[in-house]
Design an enzyme around this catalytic site. Structure first.
Site, PDB file in Angstrom:
ATOM      1  N   HIS A   1       8.676   9.777  53.589  1.00 40.24           N
ATOM      2  CA  HIS A   1       9.015  10.275  54.927  1.00 40.24           C
ATOM      3  C   HIS A   1       9.514  11.714  54.885  1.00 40.24           C
ATOM      4  CE1 HIS A   1       8.959   6.513  57.627  1.00 40.24           C
ATOM      5  NE2 HIS A   1       8.234   6.280  56.543  1.00 40.24           N
TER       6      HIS A   1
ATOM      7  N   GLY B   1       6.779  18.961  54.601  1.00 34.92           N
ATOM      8  CA  GLY B   1       6.801  19.079  53.140  1.00 34.92           C
ATOM      9  C   GLY B   1       8.057  18.513  52.513  1.00 34.92           C
TER      10      GLY B   1
ATOM     11  N   SER C   1      14.223  17.718  54.451  1.00 42.67           N
ATOM     12  CA  SER C   1      14.553  17.813  55.891  1.00 42.67           C
ATOM     13  C   SER C   1      14.926  16.446  56.462  1.00 42.67           C
ATOM     14  CB  SER C   1      13.394  18.418  56.682  1.00 42.67           C
ATOM     15  OG  SER C   1      12.189  17.748  56.395  1.00 42.67           O
TER      16      SER C   1
ATOM     17  N   PRO D   1       3.003   8.451  60.216  1.00 36.45           N
ATOM     18  CA  PRO D   1       1.894   7.583  60.629  1.00 36.45           C
ATOM     19  C   PRO D   1       2.372   6.263  61.218  1.00 36.45           C
ATOM     20  CG  PRO D   1       2.138   7.584  58.247  1.00 36.45           C
ATOM     21  CD  PRO D   1       3.137   8.558  58.761  1.00 36.45           C
TER      22      PRO D   1
ATOM     23  N   ASP E   1       4.926  -3.953  41.003  1.00 37.27           N
ATOM     24  CA  ASP E   1       3.667  -4.273  40.322  1.00 37.27           C
ATOM     25  C   ASP E   1       2.523  -4.221  41.336  1.00 37.27           C
ATOM     26  OD1 ASP E   1       3.809  -6.546  41.858  1.00 37.27           O
ATOM     27  OD2 ASP E   1       4.275  -7.897  40.199  1.00 37.27           O
TER      28      ASP E   1
HETATM   29  C1  HEM Z   1      -0.218   5.344  56.541  1.00 36.95           C
HETATM   30  C2  HEM Z   1       0.821   5.235  55.767  1.00 36.95           C
HETATM   31  C3  HEM Z   1       2.003   4.340  55.968  1.00 36.95           C
HETATM   32  C4  HEM Z   1       2.395   3.593  57.043  1.00 36.95           C
HETATM   33  C5  HEM Z   1       1.708   3.459  58.388  1.00 36.95           C
HETATM   34  C6  HEM Z   1       3.616   2.902  56.672  1.00 36.95           C
HETATM   35  C7  HEM Z   1       4.342   2.068  57.492  1.00 36.95           C
HETATM   36  C8  HEM Z   1       5.470   1.380  57.117  1.00 36.95           C
HETATM   37  C9  HEM Z   1       6.215   0.509  57.987  1.00 36.95           C
HETATM   38  C10 HEM Z   1       5.895   0.236  59.446  1.00 36.95           C
HETATM   39  C11 HEM Z   1       7.236  -0.019  57.262  1.00 36.95           C
HETATM   40  C12 HEM Z   1       8.288  -1.007  57.741  1.00 36.95           C
HETATM   41  C13 HEM Z   1       9.336  -0.309  58.538  1.00 36.95           C
HETATM   42  C14 HEM Z   1      10.226  -1.276  59.297  1.00 36.95           C
HETATM   43  O1  HEM Z   1       9.824  -2.387  59.591  1.00 36.95           O
HETATM   44  O2  HEM Z   1      11.333  -0.890  59.630  1.00 36.95           O
HETATM   45  C15 HEM Z   1       7.147   0.525  55.932  1.00 36.95           C
HETATM   46  C16 HEM Z   1       8.014   0.197  54.914  1.00 36.95           C
HETATM   47  C17 HEM Z   1       7.936   0.759  53.665  1.00 36.95           C
HETATM   48  N1  HEM Z   1       7.081   1.767  53.275  1.00 36.95           N
HETATM   49 FE1  HEM Z   1       5.497   2.460  54.308  1.00 36.95          FE
HETATM   50  N2  HEM Z   1       3.936   3.232  55.384  1.00 36.95           N
HETATM   51  C18 HEM Z   1       2.993   4.116  54.923  1.00 36.95           C
HETATM   52  C19 HEM Z   1       2.978   4.707  53.696  1.00 36.95           C
HETATM   53  C20 HEM Z   1       3.915   4.525  52.728  1.00 36.95           C
HETATM   54  C21 HEM Z   1       3.943   5.245  51.492  1.00 36.95           C
HETATM   55  C22 HEM Z   1       2.947   6.331  51.112  1.00 36.95           C
HETATM   56  C23 HEM Z   1       5.011   4.767  50.783  1.00 36.95           C
HETATM   57  C24 HEM Z   1       5.512   5.157  49.414  1.00 36.95           C
HETATM   58  C25 HEM Z   1       5.173   6.223  48.771  1.00 36.95           C
HETATM   59  C26 HEM Z   1       5.638   3.751  51.583  1.00 36.95           C
HETATM   60  C27 HEM Z   1       6.724   2.986  51.193  1.00 36.95           C
HETATM   61  C28 HEM Z   1       7.336   2.041  51.964  1.00 36.95           C
HETATM   62  C29 HEM Z   1       8.392   1.180  51.482  1.00 36.95           C
HETATM   63  C30 HEM Z   1       8.963   1.133  50.066  1.00 36.95           C
HETATM   64  C31 HEM Z   1       8.779   0.387  52.549  1.00 36.95           C
HETATM   65  C32 HEM Z   1       9.895  -0.686  52.565  1.00 36.95           C
HETATM   66  C33 HEM Z   1      11.182  -0.023  52.984  1.00 36.95           C
HETATM   67  C34 HEM Z   1      12.431  -0.884  52.933  1.00 36.95           C
HETATM   68  O3  HEM Z   1      12.407  -2.046  52.491  1.00 36.95           O
HETATM   69  O4  HEM Z   1      13.466  -0.371  53.333  1.00 36.95           O
HETATM   70  N3  HEM Z   1       4.963   3.632  52.764  1.00 36.95           N
HETATM   71  N4  HEM Z   1       6.071   1.384  55.881  1.00 36.95           N
END
Ligand code: HEM
Length: 328
Positions: free
Chosen positions: A69, A75, A79, A162, A255
């Site tokens: 994020h 970048g 921020s 996104p 994993d």
């Molecule tokens: C198009 C790309 C992505 C979308 C649309 C997306 C969307 C989301 C959403 C909606 C959540 C849950 C948030 C919530 O329910 O409060 C989430 C959680 C998470 N995302 Fe993504 N994500 C994306 C890419 C990534 C990338 C690139 C990474 C890591 C490099 C990542 C790592 C994580 C992690 C670790 C969580 C869990 C967070 C937690 O347990 O606190 N995501 N993501």
């Protein structure tokens, strides 16, 4: 700064690599090796993250997501860490970010021995790497030398983060616009192997998929049943947590389980399900599902690529003393 060739540095290994720098464009591995009077900044940050991890292993997911994020908006300039009534962290998609306290602890630990030298942007990248490793992933070399930005705007976060329903083609374009390949995108989404989401992010898939009044027809039947129980139709469970990984022992284990789930239609978010199905990304998902080693090795290089997005170096930005506020 003294730089050495990659082959020499790799031969020196993980401990000595911090004594010499390896240069990559504007950033380098071991950038702080000669800047903190012999203190090993990478080790200090690792120890600070580990101390928090021992108390709360769930922070690994928070830290990995924080790097994403931060880097995707303006970048990798830290921020996202800035406080303020209209800063990035006030944007709705950032409301569930976690791990700010861990970054504060890591920054405080380096400030103690090396004040005003190590940027918050670098602390965050090294903290995320520590998290991956502590969760069972592979250690990777983080490039450093970033400086911190002084601008953080809620509108920019809203415009650039996104949505969970973003079509795969658009997501690939978004990542490409940041210099990241399609494979980087699919590998980075593997961050969803740890942590959780909330019902509100995917419950349309359970009850009203694309305004059909029915569930997503390709969702795994058993999972659909289980998720409906956790996320009732009346929306009363909108804030309920749902782990990306089924097995409770692996909620925070790093994993390739995420990709295996995608191949049997057990992705939670629409974007997860879609990368498993899209002809653009399906073959990459299969490769990652069938080869655990490929995933753990490739995740590190994808995080390094993510860490290069829009960095500030040289005379740009500043080295913040507190990650939550710009210097005065
Ligand atoms: C198009 C790309 C992505 C979308 C649309 C997306 C969307 C989301 C959403 C909606 C959540 C849950 C948030 C919530 O329910 O409060 C989430 C959680 C998470 N995302 Fe993504 N994500 C994306 C890419 C990534 C990338 C690139 C990474 C890591 C490099 C990542 C790592 C994580 C992690 C670790 C969580 C869990 C967070 C937690 O347990 O606190 N995501 N993501």
């Amino acid at each position: 700064m003294r730089c050495t060739s990659p082959s020499v540095a790799l031969a020196l290994g993980v401990v000595l690599v911090t004594l010499v720098s390896q240069c990559y464009g504007q950033l380098s591995i071991g950038y702080y090796s000669d800047k903190c009077w012999g203190h090993n900044v990478e080790e200090i940050i690792f120890s600070a993250v580990k101390a928090e991890f021992v108390k709360d292993p769930t922070i690994v997911a928070g830290l990995i997501r924080l790097q994403f994020h931060d880097c995707i908006v303006r970048g990798c300039d830290a921020s996202v860490l800035l406080d303020g009534p209209k800063s990035e962290k006030t944007a709705k998609p950032n409301s569930s970010l976690r791990g700010f306290n861990v970054v504060d602890a890591a920054k405080a630990a380096v400030e103690k021995v090396c004040p005003g030298v190590v940027s918050c942007a670098d602390v965050l990248n090294m903290a995320a790497r520590s998290a991956v490793f502590l969760a069972g992933g592979k250690w990777y070399y983080v490039e450093t030398g970033r400086r911190d930005g002084v601008v953080s705007q809620v509108e920019e976060a809203l415009a650039n983060l996104p949505s969970e329903n973003l079509p795969v083609r658009d997501a690939v374009h978004l990542f490409a616009s940041r210099g990241l390949s399609k494979e980087d995108f699919v590998v980075l989404l593997g961050g969803h192997t740890v942590g959780f989401t909330h019902c509100e992010k995917f419950d349309h898939r359970l009850y009203n998929f694309h305004n059909t009044g029915k569930p997503d027809p390709r969702m795994h039947t058993g999972m659909l049943y289980a998720l409906k129980k956790m996320c009732p139709k009346d929306g009363s469970g909108a804030d309920n947590k749902v782990y990306f990984e089924y097995n409770p022992k692996k909620h925070y284990h790093f994993d390739n389980g995420y990709y295996k789930q995608l191949l049997v239609n057990q992705g939670k978010l629409e974007i997860d399900a879609n990368i498993g199905r899209s002809p653009l990304t399906n073959s990459i998902v299969k490769k990652l599902a069938y080869s655990p080693d490929y995933f753990v090795n490739r995740f590190g290089s994808a995080m390094v690529n993510l860490g290069r997005v829009g960095v500030l170096t040289g005379n740009q930005g500043e080295i913040r003393r507190s990650c939550r506020a710009v210097n005065h």
